[in-house]
Design an enzyme around this catalytic site. Structure first.
Site, short mmCIF file in Angstrom:
data_model
loop_
_atom_site.label_atom_id
_atom_site.label_comp_id
_atom_site.label_asym_id
_atom_site.label_seq_id
_atom_site.Cartn_x
_atom_site.Cartn_y
_atom_site.Cartn_z
N ARG A 65 0.89 -1.14 0.04
CA ARG A 65 -0.04 0.07 -0.08
C ARG A 65 0.82 1.08 0.16
NH1 ARG A 65 -3.46 -1.16 5.21
NH2 ARG A 65 -3.47 -3.40 4.57
N ARG A 107 -11.33 11.14 2.22
CA ARG A 107 -11.92 10.20 2.95
C ARG A 107 -12.99 10.63 3.91
NH1 ARG A 107 -13.22 6.83 4.86
NH2 ARG A 107 -11.94 5.45 5.93
N ARG A 166 -4.02 6.47 4.84
CA ARG A 166 -4.31 7.70 5.88
C ARG A 166 -3.09 8.31 6.43
NH1 ARG A 166 -7.08 3.27 9.50
NH2 ARG A 166 -5.22 2.07 8.48
N TYR A 196 -10.11 -15.14 5.07
CA TYR A 196 -10.99 -14.10 5.53
C TYR A 196 -12.46 -14.62 5.31
CZ TYR A 196 -7.69 -10.11 5.70
OH TYR A 196 -6.86 -9.21 6.26
N ASP A 245 -8.90 -3.03 -2.73
CA ASP A 245 -8.58 -3.67 -1.74
C ASP A 245 -8.73 -5.19 -2.14
OD1 ASP A 245 -8.10 -3.42 1.33
OD2 ASP A 245 -9.49 -5.33 1.31
O1 CP3 Z 1 -1.50 1.85 -2.18
C1 CP3 Z 1 -2.57 1.43 -2.62
O2 CP3 Z 1 -3.35 2.35 -3.14
C2 CP3 Z 1 -2.94 0.10 -2.57
C3 CP3 Z 1 -4.16 -0.35 -1.98
C4 CP3 Z 1 -4.26 -1.67 -1.00
C5 CP3 Z 1 -5.08 -1.41 0.05
N1 CP3 Z 1 -5.20 -2.81 0.45
C6 CP3 Z 1 -5.88 -0.40 0.56
C7 CP3 Z 1 -6.60 -0.16 1.84
C8 CP3 Z 1 -3.77 -2.95 -1.15
C9 CP3 Z 1 -2.65 -3.64 -2.03
C10 CP3 Z 1 -4.47 -3.63 -0.09
C11 CP3 Z 1 -4.18 -4.89 0.08
C12 CP3 Z 1 -4.80 -5.64 1.24
N2 CP3 Z 1 -5.91 -5.51 1.91
C13 CP3 Z 1 -4.05 -6.78 2.02
C14 CP3 Z 1 -2.81 -7.38 1.42
C15 CP3 Z 1 -1.60 -6.54 1.80
C16 CP3 Z 1 -1.50 -6.40 3.35
O3 CP3 Z 1 -1.56 -5.28 3.96
O4 CP3 Z 1 -1.08 -7.56 4.14
C17 CP3 Z 1 -4.84 -7.19 2.98
C18 CP3 Z 1 -4.63 -8.35 4.16
C19 CP3 Z 1 -6.12 -6.43 3.02
C20 CP3 Z 1 -7.25 -6.33 3.91
C21 CP3 Z 1 -7.57 -5.02 4.50
N3 CP3 Z 1 -7.92 -3.83 4.00
C22 CP3 Z 1 -7.04 -4.59 6.12
C23 CP3 Z 1 -6.58 -5.86 7.02
C24 CP3 Z 1 -7.29 -3.42 6.29
C25 CP3 Z 1 -7.45 -2.88 7.42
C26 CP3 Z 1 -5.88 -1.84 7.37
C27 CP3 Z 1 -5.71 -0.82 8.29
O5 CP3 Z 1 -4.58 -0.14 8.10
O6 CP3 Z 1 -6.66 -0.49 9.27
C28 CP3 Z 1 -7.86 -2.91 5.06
C29 CP3 Z 1 -8.58 -1.54 4.53
C30 CP3 Z 1 -7.63 -0.60 3.72
N4 CP3 Z 1 -7.20 -1.40 2.53
C31 CP3 Z 1 -7.06 0.43 3.94
C32 CP3 Z 1 -6.40 1.12 2.64
C33 CP3 Z 1 -5.94 2.48 2.33
C34 CP3 Z 1 -7.46 1.43 5.04
C35 CP3 Z 1 -8.81 2.11 4.77
C36 CP3 Z 1 -9.03 3.28 5.58
O7 CP3 Z 1 -9.32 3.36 6.70
O8 CP3 Z 1 -8.97 4.47 4.63
#
Ligand code: CP3
Length: 326
Positions: free
Chosen positions: A2, A15, A6, A126, A51
């Site tokens: 990512r 957001r 945030r 999941y 995501d």
């Molecule tokens: O940089 C980018 O734009 C890439 C986008 C991206 C997201 N999730 C956006 C996101 C990618 C490549 C992912 C992958 C993802 N999502 C994985 C595999 C990589 C890893 O992290 O191990 C997994 C397991 C997920 C599942 C997921 N989605 C989780 C566990 C969470 C919570 C994470 C947190 O930081 O709280 C998310 C939400 C998520 N996906 C966010 C983002 C930017 C945070 C959402 C927000 O509140 O804005």
């Protein structure tokens, strides 16, 4: 990993107006958020803002983010698996494909776009657990007590993810990345049975579509760090993504010289001093060797990372690697 999120004030501002899933499902917003880190950091490549769980509603399971994912129901029996659909990405996630087409117009031609999906085992984790977990008891219970149902579930995930990632390549993604964050919890023999064959299936779909289009699309497999790293040679990936728990020179020794590596700086380093960031980046580059390495963080950037520190890292890597090739 990512690179949007945030830690960027411009992401937080968007957001405040739109929730996470709306941002993923609106091509103009997904495009804008993808571009934010490209503009601010000057990175070499963009990763689509989305995501790994975005395809789940198409399979018949709603999901919400609070901010961690929560699924509307879990899949734990043969009967549950029968209720899952193998979704068609053109019907269930057209907005992802539209965001990719839009991005290919908006991005400078020298900045490639990485499309991505969750690997089948991580998706299945999941679906079985219903949310994030530290124990993984339910997914392991399914693997060890009802392996037929586990395989049926993994097959449906592989088919859905294969179509989804191949459709992203068709829409214009120039690299295809699979995230297998939770596969590292598997013993090597379980990895070979429950994860590896399904990763190969997805990459076979990506390769077939890319070949039809006359394209050579890198296939990146994020494995984190695991005891089964050498097994990654059989996934048909061309690049292996690593976290920070293994030195790149050691990882390469296990992977052989046919695979490129991606990673592997600990994202928490970005909370420290800029001198520390530069010296850690230099260490990763030294261990990676002169070719076949895509510099990257070993996991997603943390929300309290100062954006200037992320920029400092990108500048340091650009400078250090230009010295190295000079
Ligand atoms: O940089 C980018 O734009 C890439 C986008 C991206 C997201 N999730 C956006 C996101 C990618 C490549 C992912 C992958 C993802 N999502 C994985 C595999 C990589 C890893 O992290 O191990 C997994 C397991 C997920 C599942 C997921 N989605 C989780 C566990 C969470 C919570 C994470 C947190 O930081 O709280 C998310 C939400 C998520 N996906 C966010 C983002 C930017 C945070 C959402 C927000 O509140 O804005």
């Amino acid at each position: 990993m990512r690179q949007a999120g945030r830690y960027l004030p411009e992401y937080r501002a968007l957001r405040e107006k739109h929730d996470f899933l709306t941002s993923c499902r609106t091509p103009e917003l997904a495009c804008e958020i993808t571009l934010q880190p490209v503009r601010r950091l000057g990175v070499d490549a963009a990763i689509l803002f989305s995501d790994i769980l975005v395809p789940l509603p198409g399979m018949g399971i709603d999901v919400e983010f609070t901010p961690g994912p929560r699924l509307e129901r879990t899949i734990r029996s043969a009967g549950d698996v029968a209720t899952l659909r193998v979704s068609d990405p053109h019907e269930s996630t057209p907005y992802v494909l539209d965001a990719i087409r839009l991005l290919r117009r908006e991005l400078a031609p020298a900045v490639p776009l990485i499309g991505f999906a969750g690997a089948p085992f991580t998706m299945a984790t999941y679906l079985v657990e219903g949310h994030g977990t530290k124990q993984f008891a339910e997914i392991k219970r399914l693997l060890f007590t009802d392996s037929d149902t586990a395989h049926a579930l993994l097959s449906k995930c592989a088919e859905t993810v294969g179509r989804y990632l191949a459709a992203q390549v068709e829409a214009g993604a120039q690299a295809a990345m699979l995230f297998d964050t939770w596969a590292s919890l598997l013993a090597p023999s379980d990895y070979r049975e429950f994860a590896l064959p399904y990763v190969s299936r997805v990459f076979a779909d990506v390769k077939r579509v890319a070949t039809t289009l006359g394209l050579d699309v890198p296939r990146i497999y994020y494995a984190g760090t695991a005891g089964w790293l050498d097994a990654c040679r059989a996934t048909d990936a061309t690049v292996i993504g690593l976290d920070w728990r293994i030195d790149l020179d050691r990882a390469r020794a296990g992977l052989g010289d046919q695979l490129a590596v991606q990673g592997n700086l600990d994202p928490t380093v970005l909370l420290g001093s800029t001198d520390g960031i530069t010296s850690r980046a230099a260490d990763v580059l030294r261990r990676a060797g002169p070719t076949g390495h895509i510099f990257n963080l070993g996991h997603g950037i943390l929300p309290d990372t100062p954006p200037d520190h992320a920029r400092c890292l990108v500048d340091a890597v650009a400078e250090l690697s230009s010295k190295r090739t000079a």
